[in-house]
Write a protein that holds these residues in place. Sequence first.
Motif, short mmCIF file in Angstrom:
data_model
loop_
_atom_site.label_atom_id
_atom_site.label_comp_id
_atom_site.label_asym_id
_atom_site.label_seq_id
_atom_site.Cartn_x
_atom_site.Cartn_y
_atom_site.Cartn_z
N SER A 159 0.79 -1.34 -0.18
CA SER A 159 0.15 -0.21 -0.08
C SER A 159 0.82 1.45 -0.26
O SER A 159 0.52 2.30 -0.65
CB SER A 159 -0.90 -0.02 1.06
N THR A 160 1.94 1.41 0.49
CA THR A 160 2.73 2.39 0.32
C THR A 160 3.87 2.46 -0.52
O THR A 160 4.82 3.81 -1.02
CB THR A 160 3.76 2.53 1.83
N CYS A 161 4.10 1.83 -1.07
CA CYS A 161 5.00 1.66 -2.67
C CYS A 161 4.38 2.44 -3.75
O CYS A 161 3.53 3.07 -3.71
CB CYS A 161 5.28 0.22 -3.39
N THR A 162 5.21 3.18 -4.05
CA THR A 162 5.39 4.33 -5.06
C THR A 162 5.97 3.83 -6.73
O THR A 162 5.88 4.47 -7.73
CB THR A 162 5.90 5.56 -4.87
N TRP A 163 5.57 2.63 -6.37
CA TRP A 163 6.17 2.08 -7.94
C TRP A 163 4.92 1.99 -9.21
O TRP A 163 3.20 2.28 -9.02
CB TRP A 163 5.56 0.61 -7.99
N SER A 164 5.07 2.51 -10.39
CA SER A 164 3.90 3.07 -11.76
C SER A 164 3.54 4.38 -11.17
O SER A 164 2.63 5.16 -11.85
CB SER A 164 2.95 2.23 -11.32
N THR A 165 3.93 5.28 -10.20
CA THR A 165 3.96 6.88 -10.08
C THR A 165 5.04 7.43 -11.15
O THR A 165 5.94 7.45 -10.85
CB THR A 165 3.87 7.19 -8.31
N THR A 166 4.36 8.51 -11.33
CA THR A 166 5.00 8.99 -12.60
C THR A 166 4.91 10.89 -11.52
O THR A 166 3.64 11.87 -11.93
CB THR A 166 4.20 9.09 -14.37
N ASP A 167 6.11 11.51 -12.39
CA ASP A 167 5.62 13.10 -11.96
C ASP A 167 7.39 13.86 -12.43
O ASP A 167 8.26 13.17 -11.84
CB ASP A 167 5.79 13.16 -10.67
#
Length: 467
Positions: A289-297
């Motif tokens: 739940s806390t992982c940022t995999w696949s987050t684009t910024d």
Amino acid sequence: MSLSSAIDTWNPQEALSTHSFTVFPQVYASLLRSTPDGKGLLPALASSYKADPAAKTLTFTLDPGAKFSNGRQVTSADVKFSEGLWSKGKLYGSYFSSIKSVETPSPQTVIFTLSQPDETLVAILSTSNAAIFPDNYGGETEADFWKKPTGAGPFSIGNQTVGRSISLTRNLHYYRAGLPHLDKVEYKVVTDGSQRLLQFQNGSLDVVNGVELGVVGQYPKGKIVGVPSSGVSVLTINTKSGPLANVDLRKAMASAIDYRKLVAGGYAGQATVATSLLPQNVPGISPCSTCTWSTTDQAAAKSLVGKSGYTGQNLELMVPSGDPEELAAQALAPMLAQAGIKVTVVPLPTSSLIDRLGKGDFQLGMITYSALAPSPIDPLGFLESTGVVFSQSDPGPANAALTAVHAASTPFDVGTAVHAFEKTANTSNAVIPLAVPNALYAISGRVEGFVPTPYLAYCADELSVKS
């Protein structure tokens, strides 16, 4: 059948290439086998087994019809010898760490005594990593045996031209009565995707294993068969030297990637976005739940680049030529460029790429690694044994997760161990999960009985051809 690259070894405990694990099920057999959907287990060389959690034992009864391709009966002595090879395997030996001893009370009975209850072990025993070989290499030297090994699978090894072709012939002693249907299987190494397409069109190939994404639309209509794979395509990063040793630059790369565009373009829509570093289609694996995999910024990516001290040096991104990663890498490079990270794509033969990765002689690499069994043990073991996919990062968290999964008594315990590993990997960004590609095959109209499997290692014993 085609392979886009040659197998790297006949020894399952030393194999890294998925092409090797594509061929192994035709030559080797294990105590159990997986159902085509990869969710269940069926008898194989063992006609039955019994688990006793209190006694911490697994007792297997061997099929009396189980024989090696040379006609020799498969006995408990062969299983005991083979387990010695598995447990000492330099890549996958950790899969079998819970096996404390092997007893052979009769030629058809073998008992594994475990150091602790291990719900994951049975699934691993259905893979080529747990193939059964003749006791004492059947009287051959170890070196001679691995040149042309004897197995109990549906076919035996005929002629081989290293790096070019493998000819397999029907095992007349196969334990599944009436199978295989085919008299012969020829594997041809065809590295160029356009050549594979041409040979399929002119009838030189009946099965293309791993259709190249760039030409998938050119195959005849209705001949492509696909299934979500048990693999994950990753960007692996050398964390020991150069600008990529800086974690901020690695985090910048992860933030710069538009994962959805990458799937749509780089993987031609034949994939889904990866939400975990471990293959997400494997039972027991779910996103943390806390992982940022696949987050684009992109804004964060540019800020991290400035913070990292990176000054625009060119970075080489090595990919296996002819595989899906080559097309995906071409789509990835401009995304990184938008954040100020300069990357040049360098396609290499799979064998050369694996050699370079294994030696740490790379900056960036893109590969797909796959689970071969419905258990987190398989991918965790691969990550641990490769120094987390060759990134030279700390394999400790993967090893800790392996130990915890081995000792898990409930699905919740498995999930807890997996999530702990994912959190650590997400912080390091030594390896960035990109996509879950579909396993794509081209099947000619004269082939019958083909069922694609998510674990890439299907057995060809039920294939047949129309007369």
